[in-house]
Each structure stands twice: as C-alpha cells, then as structure tokens.
Scaffold this active site. Structure first.
Site, short mmCIF file in Angstrom:
data_model
loop_
_atom_site.label_atom_id
_atom_site.label_comp_id
_atom_site.label_asym_id
_atom_site.label_seq_id
_atom_site.Cartn_x
_atom_site.Cartn_y
_atom_site.Cartn_z
N SER A 38 -44.12 -12.58 36.88
CA SER A 38 -44.89 -11.65 35.91
C SER A 38 -44.12 -10.96 34.83
CB SER A 38 -45.57 -10.44 36.89
OG SER A 38 -44.66 -9.45 37.28
N ASP A 39 -44.80 -10.37 33.85
CA ASP A 39 -44.12 -9.45 33.04
C ASP A 39 -44.07 -8.24 33.69
OD1 ASP A 39 -42.95 -8.42 30.73
OD2 ASP A 39 -44.54 -8.91 29.28
N CYS A 40 -42.95 -7.30 33.16
CA CYS A 40 -42.39 -6.08 33.95
C CYS A 40 -43.84 -5.05 34.22
CB CYS A 40 -41.34 -5.61 33.39
SG CYS A 40 -40.07 -6.79 33.42
N CYS A 78 -46.08 -14.79 33.03
CA CYS A 78 -47.63 -14.43 32.84
C CYS A 78 -47.46 -13.08 32.29
CB CYS A 78 -48.45 -14.57 33.99
SG CYS A 78 -47.70 -13.58 35.46
#
Length: 767
Positions: free
Chosen positions: A284-286, A248
């Site tokens: 998740s993205d970072c 995401c």
C-alpha cells in the site's frame, strides 16, 4: 508519504540497526532448511520460510517495518526504500556521515527531465547505475533490496504537485521509459538486481487541491479512459516487464479504495495481465489503509476491518508512517476472524518470494551482485552519466539566435532563486548527492566574470518586502548578458501540494519585465514544472528560454554546456504547456480526457491550443527529416494479425517505420524523431493525433544523414471503445513526423474487418 521527522528518527534508531541484514544461510537456524536451498524453486523456498513462522511472527511481518523472527534467524526488514533518480532518503535507506563511505549517492536528473531526452538507452544506463549503487548500499546493510520506484501515473494536469516525478503525459512515451527503466533496475539476470515497484495503482494524480485530498479522493473514471490512459503504463510494468512489485494508491477508483479493489488488483492486475508468474506482491501507499476509515473514504468502520479489507483484496504489505495513528490493526483483524491465516500466508509468501528472487536467502551461494561495493558508487562514469541525464533533458523553448553563446570576454549576470541552488535542483525523492554543481559553480569553473543576485520564488508583486529587484538590476547593469534562473520549485508544487495557478509567479514575472526593459540579451533558464510562458515568448527582449526541470547534482554544468554550445539541445517537452486560463475551465478533480461542450480536453491528444505543444523543442542547427520507404501503403488487418506470434495481439509489430534525418546546419546535434498518427477511425471524438513511436538519433554531423527504425506496435495504432476494449479499425492512418507533422507525412490504408486486440475486464456491477 509524508514523514514525521522527530518520531521517525526515534523509530529508525530502534529498527535500522537490524532492518537491512540478510538471513544467515551458512550457520543460522535456517541454514539446513528448504528456505536456504538455492536449488529449490523460489515459491517452494518462500513457502518453507512462511511455514516455519508461528502466527505471532507472521502478524508482525505484514507491514513495511517487518520485525522478522529471531527464533528462526529471520532478521527485521524495512520495505520502504526509495530510488526515484538515485538512492534516496527513506526509512530503509541510511546514509553515513559526510566524509565516510556511503555518505552520498549519485543524483541523476529527476524523472521529468530524463524523460525529456526521449532516449530509452539513456534511461536504461541511468537505471542500471542506480541499481548498482542501491545494491552497494544493500550489501553494506544500509538499505534493502526493494525500491518504491518508478512513479508512472500519467501527468495530465499541470497543477498536480508530483508531475515531475513522472515521465510526462503520454502513455506510449511512459511505456517506453518504463520498459527501459525496469530493465536497468531489475537487471537481466535470473536474480533480480533490485525489486522495482510501479506506483501508484491507479488513477492517482491529485494531492491537496481546493479541499480535495488524496486520502479521500474518489477518482471517477470511465472504462474507456481507464484502459486507454491511466492503466497503460501499469500494463507495461506487469504484463510486459513483469516487475517485482506494485504500490496501490491513496485514492478510491469509482467508489472503492484502490488498496481494497479486487477489480484493480485481482481482475486486472493478476488475472487480465497475468501478473502471477513470480507470485509478485503489492504494497500500500503509506497509511493508505487507515484512509479506509469514516473520516476519509468511509469504506471500513474500524482499523481491524480496514486491515482485513486490504489484505483480503490482494494488498500484501502495508506502509505505515510513524506518528500517524491508527496503525494497521492486523492483529485485531486476525483475532476477530476478519482475516484468515490462509490470506496472511499468501501475502507473506508473495513478499518473501520477491526477496528470494533478489538473492535474500543466498548467503551460502553468493551472486555477483553481492560483491558490489562502495567503490561502485559515484564513480567517474556515474558522474558523467548524471551530467548527461541533465544535459540531454534540457529543452530549448525559444531562441532568437543568441544561443549558442561565446562567453569569451563577456560579463554575465546570474540572477534568480536557483543560481546558487543546492537541493532545489534535485526535486522530490532525493538522496544526498556528492556535490551540487549549480550555475554559480559552473560559471566559476569556466572562469566567467559574473555578478550574482538572488531572486524571488513565489512572492507576490508588488511586495512591501521586495529585497530582490534592486540587487538584480544592479547586477544586470554591470553585465553584458543576463541569465535569469527562475521558475518553480518544491515550495510551489510537490507531494501534498498542488497548484492553483500555472502562471509565472508574479514577483518573478515583474522582475523579468524590469530586466527586459534594460535592452540587454536575456536568457531564461526555467527550473521545475511548466508555467505559461506566453509573456516571455511574446517579449522580443527575452532572447532565449530553456527548461531544465529538476536536473540533479550537475544541473548548473549541464545548463552552461547547452548555453555555450558544448552540447546542442535536442530534448522535447514531455508535457503540454497550457495557457494560464486553462485552470479556470476544468477542475483538477475531473478525470475525463476528452473534451465536452462544457470543458476542454486534456493532453495534446485532446487539447488543440497549447502555448507550447507536447514534443516541442528547438535546435541550434537545422534538419530535414523524412520517413523511409514503407513496405506497403495498404495493409490487410487480418493478415497483419495472423502473421504475428505475440501472446498479446496489441504487441504485434507494425511493418517497419524508419526515419532519415539530415543535418543541414553547421553544428553537430542529436535529433528526436517523434512519429504520430491521426485519422478518423474508431469511436468519436477522434484524437488530434497520437504518438506511436520515438527515437533519439545521436551525433548527426553537419552535412550528414542519420537513420533509425522507430518501433511501432498495432496496439498503439488502435482505438479504445466505451467498454475499454482495444480495437484495430480499418481506415486511413496518416503518419506524421515531428510535432506539427511538417517534416513528412504518409498515409497507410488499413483494410478488412476490425479486430479486437484486447478485451478489457468490466467493472463489477454497482450495488
């Protein structure tokens, strides 16, 4: 995913020694448990593993650097592994020192260049080789089993810094690319070769532009555009290819951060697309979860609340970048009763089932993938494939007859910033290649006499520090032919860096103008992203223009293969080339595709006046092309749908479309058949045309004819209404062959009542 390198080095030194090991299912504590029983189902094995963990152990395994559980013999695991166009540097991937095994991996052409080949078979071969090398690294405990690739966000605006990581602007083309890529990455066996991750879900195509940041950007998207454009590649990933993982994105969608959106992750992804067969997981993205906080999306008020909002909505693991606090407060969320153990268990079951499906707990019953070793990294076959991926993706934009070129007894000037490039040729998310075959290397291998001068990248002109013009003019004066190696690179457009201008960098254009005035043949080979080529296309002293994108480790050799005619160009632009004035007419933040009275449209479907159109690409030979015989020129919609056995109606096959191509010139060449459709049916406005299929036909000899079927599904013929529903309408469908439709055109009449092929989930009511 920007890394703080000093802190990351410390972090990795502490963790990586244990982060890529696999559990011991022979003699370890888990050996006699259901988790290691390969006769049990993956869901049952994952559930048994999670049940064996206590709550303290569970909480430290919900982020990308999972600490494992020593008590039960579960090693630490690094989820952040990259492999966009080859095994790449990332926290989970470790390269050894030069000269040792696993000191490098094959670097293929980056995505945008590979996509320009319009060849799904080539995409599969590249992906299959990448996953083989990834498995070798994993087996050597230098990488994990999951990889955060591919990036499949449609590339609708040329200013976006990460567009070169994607297959381009068209959903049908992206879907074909994704289908082939995922089959190559994840394999065709029961055990996944690696776990691929489709990213960034969804409507993500902005980094940092005029004060707008991806970390707080709210993408306002209609249901029509969301269904028709932004989600189509992800539907291919989830529903049709059943990929192992999703990521995401940073942005919010219509007010809700993507990683907190039950509408995206549950209503659409898991329910509408039935992405539940393998209990798949979402990362998740970072640091995207900390972006929920007041300084960014202002969705959650505390780190604990942010963690709870993410996991409760369906995010299963969170990527964290060391040195960028606050980190994900999973423990606080649990202690404050914001996050239940039931949700924690759900996330962990999904994560570990993913690993189990890739053989993570199969040490007692090894799969053939576990035998892949260093001997299968950077093989001669892989090197040849890397060269092919670059060569087949080079697009010939202009040619006044100079190319192909016989360099015998010719002296050439190699001028420009990537003439002697190394990592510049690779683009984003790259590893360490075995070598850099740049243009100077390639010229040397051909024993060509050349004079070299570096060139500017993004400097202004005129410049008081002009160190490039005089050497360039000197090199050109001593040469018969000028090869200018310019364009953009990652210093102009990259992750966390969008562009304002899509014009040629002024210092480069000034230098090219001076070189053109010398009256010598000039070939321009353009690296990187698209720029407005109008000044070069209209300059009669510029003989030829080639676009190479980011060609990988063999970019120079690929370029000279095209220039000298060893290979004939057949690639097509996977994006539209816009005039530089386009950027003043529409902000990067605008998400709509269709034109309005105030703004132009986006992509070839809605923008009528490109500098060069999507699908443009010249050849060294000439072709005639036509459609094969259609079964019928009148088709009843009800009969078409009723005769289909597909689970999803949009996947029903349209009666066969075939293409016949004759080489009427003097050189052997490939030909990419592009099939478009246009017509006035469905909701207004009507698109200019829509790609519905493509096929690269290889090695057509002079005087010979090649033929190939082009697969078309009814979902790609359909239109999307205001609610996002995909509908097949009656009407006249004009099939066009090639970019301008000049090769051939056939009208098919669809009759009967309209049919809804896909009913799109509606977003929750506001407030």
């Amino acid at each position: 995913m920007k890394l703080n390198k000093p802190l990351l080095a410390i972090y990795l030194a502490f963790n990586l020694a244990k982060a890529s090991k696999t559990p011991d299912c022979i003699n370890g504590p888990l050996a006699k448990t259901l988790a290691c029983d390969t006769t049990a189902s993956p869901p049952a094995r994952a559930a048994a593993l999670v049940q064996a963990l206590n709550i303290t152990e569970k909480l430290v395994n919900l982020v990308d650097m999972s600490l494992g559980a020593e008590r039960i013999g579960l090693p630490a695991y690094a989820w952040w592994n990259e492999a966009l166009h080859g095994v790449a540097a990332s926290p989970g991937v470790s390269f050894n020192q030069a000269g040792q095994e696993f000191s490098h991996a094959t670097s293929f052409a980056n995505t945008i260049t590979l996509a320009a080949a319009f060849d799904n078979d080539l995409v599969y071969e590249v992906a299959d080789t990448i996953s083989t090398e990834a498995r070798a690294f994993s087996n050597a405990e230098l990488a994990g089993l999951d990889y955060w690739t591919p990036n499949i966000n449609p590339y609708k605006d040329p200013r976006w810094g990460r567009g070169h990581e994607t297959p381009g602007e068209d959903p049908v083309h992206i879907k074909g690319y994704v289908q082939a890529l995922l089959e190559g990455l994840e394999g065709r066996d029961k055990i996944r070769k690696v776990i691929a991750t489709c990213k960034h879900f969804a409507a993500y195509d902005l980094e940092r532009w005029q004060g707008a940041l991806r970390y707080r950007f709210n993408a306002v998207v209609t249901s029509q555009d969301l269904s028709e454009y932004y989600l189509q590649p992800f539907q291919q990933c989830a529903r049709d290819s059943k990929v192992g993982s999703f990521m995401c994105s940073y942005n919010a969608l219509n007010g809700t951060p993507a990683c907190a959106s039950t509408y995206l992750m549950d209503d659409i992804l898991r329910k509408h697309w039935n992405w539940t067969e393998h209990n798949n997981y979402i990362t998740s993205d970072c640091n995207a979860i900390q972006d929920f906080l007041p300084n960014f999306h202002n969705f959650s008020q505390t780190p604990a609340q942010a963690a709870a909002d993410a996991y409760n909505a369906g995010t299963d693991t969170v990527c964290e970048v060391p040195g960028y606090p606050p980190l994900t407060d999973v423990i606080g969320a649990y202690n404050q009763s914001l996050l239940s153990e039931e949700i924690i268990d759900r996330a962990l079951r999904r994560l570990y089932e993913g690993l189990i499906r890739a053989g993570y707990l199969d040490s007692a019953s090894p799969h053939p993938y576990t035998k892949i070793s260093w001997s299968q990294v950077n093989t001669p076959k892989a090197q040849a494939l890397a060269l092919q991926s670059a060569t087949d993706g080079i697009v010939l934009l202009k040619n006044n007859g100079l190319l192909p070129l016989d360099l015998t007894n010719k002296t050439i000037a190699l001028i420009g910033h990537w003439a002697n490039a190394t990592r510049q040729m690779l683009g984003g998310y790259s590893g360490i290649p075995p070598y850099y075959a740049n243009p100077i290397y390639a010229a040397t291998q051909l024993n060509v006499t050349f004079h070299y001068a570096p060139g500017p990248v993004n400097q202004s002109s005129p410049s008081p520090n002009d160190t490039w013009t005089s050497p360039a003019l000197s090199a050109a004066s001593k040469s018969d032919i000028i090869l200018y190696l310019g364009g953009t690179d990652l210093s102009i457009a990259a992750e966390d860096r969008d562009r304002d201008s899509i014009a040629w960098p002024s210092a480069q254009l000034s230098l090219l103008t001076s070189l053109a005035q010398m009256g010598k043949p000039i070939i321009v080979a353009r690296l990187g992203d698209q720029v407005d080529d109008t000044p070069l296309l209209s300059n009669p002293n510029i003989s030829s223009i080639l676009w190479v994108g980011y060609p990988g480790q063999s970019g120079g050799t690929a370029l000279f293969n095209i220039i000298t005619g060893v290979s004939s160009p057949a690639a097509r632009l996977p994006v539209t080339v816009y005039p530089e004035t386009y950027t003043s007419l529409i902000p990067l933040t605008a998400m709509s595709l269709r034109p309005t009275s105030a703004r132009p449209g986006r992509t070839y479907r809605w923008y009528p006046s490109p500098v060069l159109p999507f699908g443009h690409g010249l050849h060294y030979t000439t072709f005639t092309a036509k459609f094969g015989v259609f079964e019928s020129l009148t088709i009843n919609i009800a009969e078409l749908v009723s005769n289909c056995n597909e689970r999803y109606l949009d996947l029903c096959r349209f009666p066969q479309v075939s293409v016949w191509v004759s080489n009427t010139g003097e050189l052997k060449s490939d030909y990419v058949a592009l099939v478009f459709v246009r017509g006035e049916y469905g909701p207004e406005p009507y698109p200019i045309k829509t790609l519905v299929g493509y096929k690269r036909i290889r090695d057509i000899e002079p005087g010979a004819t090649g033929a190939a079927p082009v697969g078309v599904v009814v979902g790609d013929l359909a239109r999307v209404d205001l609610g996002g529903n995909r509908v097949l309408f009656p009407g006249r469908y004009e099939f066009l062959l090639d970019v301008e439709g000049g090769r051939d055109r056939v009208v098919i009449e669809l009759v009967g009542e309209e049919v809804v092929l896909e009913k799109f989930p509606q977003p929750p009511a506001a407030g």
